[in-house]
Motif scaffolding. Structure first.
Motif, mmCIF file in Angstrom:
data_model
loop_
_atom_site.group_PDB
_atom_site.id
_atom_site.type_symbol
_atom_site.label_atom_id
_atom_site.label_comp_id
_atom_site.label_asym_id
_atom_site.label_seq_id
_atom_site.Cartn_x
_atom_site.Cartn_y
_atom_site.Cartn_z
ATOM 1 N N ALA A 104 0.823 -1.217 0.000
ATOM 2 C CA ALA A 104 0.000 0.000 0.000
ATOM 3 C C ALA A 104 0.854 1.263 0.000
ATOM 4 C CB ALA A 104 -0.933 0.000 1.211
ATOM 5 N N GLU A 105 2.026 1.200 0.622
ATOM 6 C CA GLU A 105 2.889 2.382 0.722
ATOM 7 C C GLU A 105 4.005 2.405 -0.323
ATOM 8 O OE1 GLU A 105 1.996 0.562 3.280
ATOM 9 O OE2 GLU A 105 0.719 1.936 4.421
ATOM 10 N N ALA A 106 4.576 1.265 -0.630
ATOM 11 C CA ALA A 106 5.705 1.207 -1.560
ATOM 12 C C ALA A 106 5.251 1.543 -2.975
ATOM 13 C CB ALA A 106 6.324 -0.186 -1.540
ATOM 14 N N SER A 107 6.178 2.075 -3.765
ATOM 15 C CA SER A 107 5.837 2.368 -5.152
ATOM 16 C C SER A 107 5.841 1.098 -5.991
ATOM 17 C CB SER A 107 6.827 3.384 -5.750
ATOM 18 O OG SER A 107 8.136 2.831 -5.829
ATOM 19 N N GLU A 108 6.626 0.085 -5.544
ATOM 20 C CA GLU A 108 6.666 -1.179 -6.293
ATOM 21 C C GLU A 108 7.255 -2.284 -5.417
ATOM 22 O OE1 GLU A 108 8.821 -3.137 -10.261
ATOM 23 O OE2 GLU A 108 9.010 -0.991 -9.838
ATOM 24 N N ILE A 109 6.684 -3.481 -5.516
ATOM 25 C CA ILE A 109 7.297 -4.688 -4.962
ATOM 26 C C ILE A 109 7.858 -5.430 -6.172
ATOM 27 C CG2 ILE A 109 7.005 -6.771 -3.600
ATOM 28 C CD1 ILE A 109 6.382 -4.213 -2.044
ATOM 29 N N ARG A 110 9.164 -5.393 -6.339
ATOM 30 C CA ARG A 110 9.788 -5.943 -7.552
ATOM 31 C C ARG A 110 10.300 -7.357 -7.296
ATOM 32 N NH1 ARG A 110 13.876 -2.038 -10.590
ATOM 33 N NH2 ARG A 110 11.891 -0.887 -10.656
ATOM 34 N N GLY A 111 9.823 -8.299 -8.114
ATOM 35 C CA GLY A 111 10.216 -9.691 -7.946
ATOM 36 C C GLY A 111 11.426 -10.072 -8.781
ATOM 37 N N TYR A 112 12.261 -10.939 -8.231
ATOM 38 C CA TYR A 112 13.469 -11.403 -8.910
ATOM 39 C C TYR A 112 13.499 -12.928 -8.907
ATOM 40 C CZ TYR A 112 15.202 -6.613 -8.554
ATOM 41 O OH TYR A 112 15.351 -5.256 -8.667
ATOM 42 N N ALA A 113 14.096 -13.478 -9.950
ATOM 43 C CA ALA A 113 14.214 -14.932 -10.048
ATOM 44 C C ALA A 113 15.163 -15.482 -8.990
ATOM 45 C CB ALA A 113 14.685 -15.334 -11.442
ATOM 46 N N SER A 114 16.141 -14.687 -8.580
ATOM 47 C CA SER A 114 17.089 -15.124 -7.555
ATOM 48 C C SER A 114 17.343 -13.991 -6.575
ATOM 49 C CB SER A 114 18.419 -15.569 -8.172
ATOM 50 O OG SER A 114 19.138 -14.452 -8.677
ATOM 51 N N GLN A 115 17.773 -14.351 -5.372
ATOM 52 C CA GLN A 115 18.083 -13.351 -4.357
ATOM 53 C C GLN A 115 19.284 -12.522 -4.781
ATOM 54 O OE1 GLN A 115 16.034 -13.169 -1.545
ATOM 55 N NE2 GLN A 115 17.013 -11.214 -1.174
ATOM 56 N N ASP A 116 20.239 -13.152 -5.453
ATOM 57 C CA ASP A 116 21.441 -12.448 -5.897
ATOM 58 C C ASP A 116 21.091 -11.295 -6.837
ATOM 59 O OD1 ASP A 116 24.415 -12.272 -6.096
ATOM 60 O OD2 ASP A 116 23.989 -12.694 -8.203
ATOM 61 N N GLU A 117 20.112 -11.505 -7.718
ATOM 62 C CA GLU A 117 19.706 -10.433 -8.636
ATOM 63 C C GLU A 117 19.140 -9.244 -7.868
ATOM 64 O OE1 GLU A 117 18.271 -12.373 -12.752
ATOM 65 O OE2 GLU A 117 17.178 -13.104 -10.998
ATOM 66 N N ALA A 118 18.385 -9.522 -6.821
ATOM 67 C CA ALA A 118 17.834 -8.444 -6.000
ATOM 68 C C ALA A 118 18.957 -7.660 -5.337
ATOM 69 C CB ALA A 118 16.885 -9.017 -4.942
ATOM 70 N N TYR A 119 19.958 -8.370 -4.818
ATOM 71 C CA TYR A 119 21.084 -7.704 -4.172
ATOM 72 C C TYR A 119 21.884 -6.859 -5.169
ATOM 73 C CZ TYR A 119 20.634 -10.111 0.325
ATOM 74 O OH TYR A 119 20.198 -10.551 1.558
ATOM 75 N N GLN A 120 22.065 -7.355 -6.365
ATOM 76 C CA GLN A 120 22.809 -6.606 -7.373
ATOM 77 C C GLN A 120 22.102 -5.296 -7.709
ATOM 78 O OE1 GLN A 120 25.903 -7.400 -8.380
ATOM 79 N NE2 GLN A 120 25.719 -9.103 -6.938
ATOM 80 N N ASP A 121 20.777 -5.340 -7.807
ATOM 81 C CA ASP A 121 20.028 -4.117 -8.082
ATOM 82 C C ASP A 121 20.037 -3.172 -6.888
ATOM 83 O OD1 ASP A 121 19.457 -4.677 -10.676
ATOM 84 O OD2 ASP A 121 17.281 -4.725 -10.454
ATOM 85 N N LEU A 122 20.053 -3.716 -5.683
ATOM 86 C CA LEU A 122 20.155 -2.873 -4.488
ATOM 87 C C LEU A 122 21.488 -2.135 -4.495
ATOM 88 C CD1 LEU A 122 19.019 -1.977 -1.705
ATOM 89 C CD2 LEU A 122 20.198 -3.953 -0.718
ATOM 90 N N ALA A 123 22.562 -2.851 -4.759
ATOM 91 C CA ALA A 123 23.894 -2.243 -4.777
ATOM 92 C C ALA A 123 24.014 -1.196 -5.882
ATOM 93 C CB ALA A 123 24.960 -3.324 -4.966
ATOM 94 N N ALA A 124 23.316 -1.420 -6.989
ATOM 95 C CA ALA A 124 23.377 -0.492 -8.120
ATOM 96 C C ALA A 124 22.437 0.693 -7.957
ATOM 97 C CB ALA A 124 23.045 -1.230 -9.415
#
Length: 258
Positions: A151-171
């Motif tokens: 309800a508050e976030a602009s997007e809940i973005r799904g990733y196929a792997s946890q590593d991909e999520a971390y890479q986007d966080l770092a970037a």
């Protein structure tokens, strides 16, 4: 003579079938999740969970074979018989119980939120206003984020792997990531993970974050469940569980209900 040959052939087929019945195909997603799953040269895997699986299968008297399956297809692979059990940090929860069964839990960890070090934020829904939250798809983290933060976030973005999520966080492509404390700690120790830190631990929510991690099983195979549960208990009692855990952690990861 022909009757003897026929009898011997029948016996051979019977024992071959019995031996095959004792083979357990253990499904896992072939992605690094240190220290639980660590890829090694030649396509082999090491880590806490492969070590635990080896000990568990020996205790339960199963000849286990690791079978790589993409995470998003791992439950269908169990249901269609491609694999016999899922052992891949699979959360025990009521949603999954609608289609599969579970062994007793064999470990449990706190779920945390990570974000950039220079960002001051908490973990309440209001803290996620306007933010993009990264989660691995088909996990309790995704379910938790959808339930508490959508309800508050602009997007809940799904990733196929946890590593991909971390890479986007770092970037800087997303603002926060949800993950288990142990795996998150491993990421934060890496050069890439130096970007970020833990903003807090999520309150326990059994509906989304489950009751710990267990082996996923087909519902119509109670014998497999009984044998695995007995083996989990035995490994806890005979010290094998503690010995394996000490190779990777400085504390017990079985959990006390958190």
């Amino acid at each position: 003579m022909n009757k003897l040959i026929a009898a011997l052939s029948l016996a051979t087929a019977f024992f071959a079938g019995a031996a095959q019945a004792e083979t357990l195909k253990v499904g896992f997603s072939p992605e690094a999740y240190p220290p639980f799953w660590v890829s090694s040269p030649g396509g082999s895997w090491t880590g806490w969970e492969p070590d635990f699986i080896t000990a568990l299968c020996a205790e339960a008297k199963y000849d286990c074979e690791l079978v790589p399956v993409a995470w998003e297809g791992i439950i269908p692979a169990l249901l269609n018989g491609k694999i016999d059990v899922i052992m891949n940090s699979l959360r025990i929860n009521d949603e999954r119980r609608k289609v599969i069964d579970f062994s007793d839990k064999y470990y449990e960890v706190v779920t945390q939120v990570a974000a950039a070090k220079d960002v001051k934020m908490g973990i309440e829904p209001a803290d996620m206003a306007g933010k993009i939250i990264g989660v691995q798809v088909s996990t309790g983290y995704q379910t938790y984020a959808q339930k508490h933060y959508a309800a508050e976030a602009s997007e809940i973005r799904g990733y196929a792997s946890q590593d991909e999520a971390y890479q986007d966080l770092a970037a800087g492509r997303i603002d926060a990531v949800l993950d288990g404390a142990i795996a998150m700690d491993e990421f934060l120790k890496t050069p890439t993970g130096a970007c970020c830190d833990v903003k807090g631990s999520l309150p326990r929510d059994v509906e989304t974050l489950g009751e710990g991690y267990g082996a996923g099983l087909r519902k119509d195979e109670p014998e497999v469940k009984e044998r695995l549960n007995a083996a989990i208990a035995a490994l806890r009692q005979n010290g094998t569980y503690a010995k394996i855990t000490a190779k990777y952690f400085d504390h017990d990861i079985y959990g006390d209900g958190q």
